[in-house]
Design a protein around this motif. Structure first.
Motif, PDB file in Angstrom:
ATOM      1  N   THR A 120       0.831  -1.198   0.000  1.00  0.00           N
ATOM      2  CA  THR A 120       0.000   0.000   0.000  1.00  0.00           C
ATOM      3  C   THR A 120       0.871   1.255   0.000  1.00  0.00           C
ATOM      4  O   THR A 120       1.910   1.295   0.640  1.00  0.00           O
ATOM      5  N   GLN A 121       0.436   2.245  -0.754  1.00  0.00           N
ATOM      6  CA  GLN A 121       1.206   3.483  -0.793  1.00  0.00           C
ATOM      7  C   GLN A 121       0.615   4.568   0.097  1.00  0.00           C
ATOM      8  O   GLN A 121       1.146   5.666   0.157  1.00  0.00           O
ATOM      9  N   SER A 122      -0.452   4.268   0.796  1.00  0.00           N
ATOM     10  CA  SER A 122      -0.992   5.284   1.682  1.00  0.00           C
ATOM     11  C   SER A 122      -0.320   5.200   3.052  1.00  0.00           C
ATOM     12  O   SER A 122       0.226   4.169   3.434  1.00  0.00           O
ATOM     13  N   ILE A 123      -0.351   6.316   3.743  1.00  0.00           N
ATOM     14  CA  ILE A 123       0.108   6.356   5.127  1.00  0.00           C
ATOM     15  C   ILE A 123      -1.129   6.123   5.983  1.00  0.00           C
ATOM     16  O   ILE A 123      -2.167   6.758   5.783  1.00  0.00           O
ATOM     17  N   LYS A 124      -1.009   5.208   6.926  1.00  0.00           N
ATOM     18  CA  LYS A 124      -2.181   4.783   7.700  1.00  0.00           C
ATOM     19  C   LYS A 124      -2.474   5.652   8.915  1.00  0.00           C
ATOM     20  O   LYS A 124      -3.606   5.713   9.366  1.00  0.00           O
TER      21      LYS A 124
END
Length: 164
Positions: A120-124
């Protein structure tokens, strides 16, 4: 290939900050928040800054209000909070988005270079950390639960690596 020095940011005081100023140093980029369960990590980040700045480590804090609205204050309120409560004197940048269409270009690059779990390239969440080597390339990504103390081995290895 892009590297850290290709980007710029705005310091928390509103002045531009070319990240080329940190060329040849080891940089820890952290998206921060002032009202998060992980906010006490500011103390550990400050300790890393104090312990390793003389060897070439720079900690860069980037406040972000995208996760639970946990950094609602103005830039001046944020820096005041960090200094007053945690003695932060490492560079803090102006509030940014780290996800979505308005994500700061630095964070777009960081996420592409060091994807999260399952790619995943999003920051959680707040306090995701990226370690950048002296060569300006991303070496590692650390989760919000990874405390600053757990980064010591990776930081020391990056500091010991020869400069480009």
């Amino acid at each position: 290939m892009p590297q850290l020095s290709d980007f710029s940011a705005t310091r928390i005081d509103g002045h531009p900050q070319p990240l080329s100023a940190y060329a040849g140093q080891v940089v820890l980029v952290v998206n921060t928040a002032s009202a998060c369960g992980f906010t006490p990590q500011f103390a550990g980040l400050q300790q890393l800054h104090q312990r390793y700045a003389g060897q070439g480590l720079v900690v860069l804090g980037f406040p972000c209000n995208q996760f639970g609205q946990q950094d609602k204050g103005s830039n001046s309120e944020i820096v005041g909070f960090c200094q007053r409560n945690y003695g932060v004197d490492f560079p803090m940048m102006a509030k940014v988005d780290v996800n979505g269409p308005q994500a700061h270009p630095l964070f777009q690059w960081l996420k592409a270079q060091a994807p999260g779990i399952l790619g995943t390239q999003s920051i959680k969440w707040n306090f995701t950390k990226f370690l950048i080597g002296r060569d300006g390339q991303v070496q590692a990504r650390f989760a919000p639960r990874d405390t600053p103390a757990t980064l010591v081995e990776a930081i020391e290895a990056a500091l010991d690596a020869p400069a480009p």
